[in-house]
Design an enzyme around this catalytic site. Structure first.
Site, PDB file in Angstrom:
ATOM      1  N   SER A 180      75.867  13.484 122.171  1.00  0.00           N
ATOM      2  CA  SER A 180      75.876  12.022 122.354  1.00  0.00           C
ATOM      3  C   SER A 180      76.624  11.641 123.621  1.00  0.00           C
ATOM      4  O   SER A 180      76.172  10.783 124.395  1.00  0.00           O
ATOM      5  CB  SER A 180      76.554  11.348 121.160  1.00  0.00           C
ATOM      6  OG  SER A 180      75.783  11.508 119.999  1.00  0.00           O
TER       7      SER A 180
ATOM      8  N   ASP B 167      74.748  13.020 110.857  1.00  0.00           N
ATOM      9  CA  ASP B 167      74.038  14.186 111.403  1.00  0.00           C
ATOM     10  C   ASP B 167      74.399  15.482 110.679  1.00  0.00           C
ATOM     11  O   ASP B 167      73.845  16.537 110.978  1.00  0.00           O
ATOM     12  CB  ASP B 167      74.334  14.339 112.901  1.00  0.00           C
ATOM     13  CG  ASP B 167      73.608  13.277 113.716  1.00  0.00           C
ATOM     14  OD1 ASP B 167      72.722  12.595 113.166  1.00  0.00           O
ATOM     15  OD2 ASP B 167      73.926  13.123 114.912  1.00  0.00           O
TER      16      ASP B 167
ATOM     17  N   LYS C   5      65.245  11.033 111.006  1.00  0.00           N
ATOM     18  CA  LYS C   5      65.876  11.862 112.045  1.00  0.00           C
ATOM     19  C   LYS C   5      64.818  12.805 112.633  1.00  0.00           C
ATOM     20  O   LYS C   5      63.635  12.544 112.527  1.00  0.00           O
ATOM     21  CB  LYS C   5      67.082  12.599 111.468  1.00  0.00           C
ATOM     22  CG  LYS C   5      68.186  11.653 110.967  1.00  0.00           C
ATOM     23  CD  LYS C   5      68.767  10.822 112.087  1.00  0.00           C
ATOM     24  CE  LYS C   5      69.827   9.854 111.601  1.00  0.00           C
ATOM     25  NZ  LYS C   5      70.271   8.945 112.669  1.00  0.00           N
TER      26      LYS C   5
ATOM     27  N   ARG D  74      64.970  14.628 106.799  1.00  0.00           N
ATOM     28  CA  ARG D  74      65.937  15.665 106.425  1.00  0.00           C
ATOM     29  C   ARG D  74      66.170  15.767 104.926  1.00  0.00           C
ATOM     30  O   ARG D  74      66.616  16.811 104.436  1.00  0.00           O
ATOM     31  CB  ARG D  74      67.266  15.439 107.172  1.00  0.00           C
ATOM     32  CG  ARG D  74      67.123  15.813 108.635  1.00  0.00           C
ATOM     33  CD  ARG D  74      68.390  15.674 109.433  1.00  0.00           C
ATOM     34  NE  ARG D  74      68.189  16.253 110.748  1.00  0.00           N
ATOM     35  CZ  ARG D  74      68.917  15.967 111.823  1.00  0.00           C
ATOM     36  NH1 ARG D  74      69.916  15.096 111.726  1.00  0.00           N
ATOM     37  NH2 ARG D  74      68.668  16.546 112.968  1.00  0.00           N
TER      38      ARG D  74
HETATM   39  C1  S3P Z   1      73.128   9.204 118.055  1.00  0.00           C
HETATM   40  C2  S3P Z   1      73.158   8.298 117.029  1.00  0.00           C
HETATM   41  C3  S3P Z   1      72.803   8.623 115.639  1.00  0.00           C
HETATM   42  C4  S3P Z   1      72.620  10.131 115.434  1.00  0.00           C
HETATM   43  C5  S3P Z   1      71.924  10.788 116.561  1.00  0.00           C
HETATM   44  C6  S3P Z   1      72.673  10.589 117.860  1.00  0.00           C
HETATM   45  C7  S3P Z   1      73.587   8.768 119.382  1.00  0.00           C
HETATM   46  O1  S3P Z   1      71.663   7.917 115.267  1.00  0.00           O
HETATM   47  O2  S3P Z   1      71.954  10.387 114.219  1.00  0.00           O
HETATM   48  O3  S3P Z   1      71.785  12.180 116.324  1.00  0.00           O
HETATM   49  O4  S3P Z   1      73.895   9.610 120.235  1.00  0.00           O
HETATM   50  O5  S3P Z   1      73.649   7.551 119.591  1.00  0.00           O
HETATM   51  P1  S3P Z   1      71.690   6.324 114.985  1.00  0.00           P
HETATM   52  O6  S3P Z   1      71.169   5.646 116.187  1.00  0.00           O
HETATM   53  O7  S3P Z   1      70.810   6.156 113.796  1.00  0.00           O
HETATM   54  O8  S3P Z   1      73.112   5.921 114.721  1.00  0.00           O
END
Ligand code: S3P
Length: 436
Positions: A25, A317, A344, A348
């Site tokens: 991220s 996650d 996702k 999942r």
């Molecule tokens: C992420 C946000 C999450 C996460 C993803 C990475 C990000 O999703 O599940 O793997 O880097 O902003 P959401 O947008 O649903 O919070």
């Protein structure tokens, strides 16, 4: 692409000290935000996984200079929030929802049109969640039946909005905030719960007028960003696999150093504590504006738990590995309030339930979660459905199966964790990589 599989043979004793690759991220954001900034930034610790490489290529296709200086070390010369140039073709984000959704917030405010697309998995993921707020801001963002390819039309003038997110999502929040940098007025986003706040931390550090109040955030645009050198910490979501692996099979402990511990990401620590895990958090410190620490997990019995609703978004996650831990724990684990898991990189809940059942585990699936009846796994074969975290979760569970486990469709592990199998081997895993 040749299909890849893992074979994990149980019975290994794990140990040692390792570091996991950079946070996915934060790596995306370090690239995107420094591209939007004015000036030059040196970013170290960037994850060189397929997802972040796709974001890098997309930025380069729009005229951003990003030079690799060394492994994980990139020099980014920002073009400013309006300085991108039209790409020659569609921007391909591969498997990455983060890359595509965050970029949509940037390109929605440029002078040129774009097409944003990705692989088969990404082309099935919901995009109205970004199109709706961006269109309310005055952008023109069109989806293909709610999914990618997403097109943006250039030359729109964006204005600030007040937006209540129906579902807490860091990607949607971030897309709106990045668009808000190019919108006039104060954009206000409210969410029904927490989601990761890396974008907010970086925007503030880069000089944006951003205010956080609980689950709400606002930003006054238009706003320019200053380039920022960032040292990206290790990805907690990658460390998660080795934490659980240590709990299952490291009699003298397995250490994972330099792991990001942003509180919006560390729900797994609390979940594992509820399950009776032996985990030590040491040398807490700050790096790159984020809390970081060294972790150690030691083998011991795990017990089933009812996962409290407030931990779900903080571990979103990590549910593939939570399901895996639950399968080998004593007793039942109940997960609820986790419907987002169905959107996702794979569904999942379904993919983990199907895989665990193939290994002899009783799983009751519900729309927003599952009950997993622990007690152990048999040998067998599972399909990761091309989901990186599912593949790694099964590789960890297999450490304590009653015979070898073949995990199919594992090539996408490289999206978030290049070198996973080699690192796992260095910790003692008996893991072979083959082709299907
Ligand atoms: C992420 C946000 C999450 C996460 C993803 C990475 C990000 O999703 O599940 O793997 O880097 O902003 P959401 O947008 O649903 O919070």
């Amino acid at each position: 692409m040749t299909q890849q599989r893992y074979r994990v043979t149980p019975g290994a004793a794990l140990g040692g000290v390792l570091e996991v690759p950079g946070d996915k991220s934060i790596s995306h954001r370090a690239l995107l935000l420094n591209a939007l900034a004015r000036g030059r930034a040196e970013v170290t610790g960037i994850l060189e996984g397929e997802d972040c490489l796709a974001t890098r290529r997309a930025l380069q296709a729009m005229g951003v200079a990003i030079q690799r200086q060394a492994a994980g070390h990139y020099r980014i010369t920002g073009v400013g929030r309006q300085g991108f140039s039209a790409p020659a073709g569609p921007l391909d984000f591969g498997n990455s929802g983060t890359g595509l959704r965050l970029m949509a917030g940037i390109v929605a405010a440029q002078r040129f049109d774009t097409v944003l697309t990705g692989d088969e998995s990404l082309r099935q993921r919901p995009m109205n969640r970004i199109a709706e707020p961006l269109n309310q801001m005055g952008a023109r963002v069109d989806t293909t039946a709610g999914c990618p390819p997403v097109t943006t039309t250039g030359g729109r003038t964006l204005k600030a909005i007040r937006y209540a997110q129906p579902v807490a999502s860091a990607q949607v929040k971030s897309a709106i905030l990045l668009a808000a940098l190019n919108a006039s007025g104060r954009t206000h986003i409210r969410a029904p719960g927490p989601s990761r706040d890396h974008t907010e931390r970086l925007l503030q550090a880069m000089g944006a007028p951003l205010v956080c109040e609980g689950d709400a955030v606002s930003l006054e645009g238009p706003a320019d960003l200053n380039a920022l050198d960032i040292d990206v910490p290790g990805d907690f979501s990658s460390a998660a696999f080795f934490l659980v692996a240590g709990c299952l099979a490291a009699p003298n402990g397995l250490a994972i150093n330099n792991v990001g511990l942003n509180p919006s990401r560390t729900g797994l620590l609390a979940i594992l504590e509820l399950m009776g895990a032996k985990i030590r958090v040491q040398r807490r410190r700050m790096a790159g504006g984020e809390p970081v620490a060294d972790l150690q997990a030691t083998q011991g019995p795990l017990r089933g738990a009812t996962i409290p609703a407030d931990l779900v978004p903080l571990a979103i996650d990590e549910f593939p590995i939570v399901f895996a831990a639950a399968a080998v724990a004593e007793g039942v684990t109940h997960v609820a309030g986790a419907a987002e898991l169905r959107h996702k990189e794979s569904d999942r809940i379904r993919v983990m339930a199907e895989g665990l059942r193939r290994l002899g585990v009783r799983v009751e699936e519900r729309p927003d979660g599952a009950s997993i009846y622990g007690g152990g796994l048999t040998a067998g074969e599972v399909d990761s459905a091309g989901d990186h975290r599912v593949a790694m979760a099964f590789a960890v569970a297999a450490l304590v199966a009653d015979g070898p486990v073949d995990i199919h469709n594992t090539a996408n592990v490289a999206t978030s964790f290049p070198g996973f199998d080699a690192l796992a081997r260095s910790a003692g895993f008996q893991i072979e990589v083959g082709s299907d």
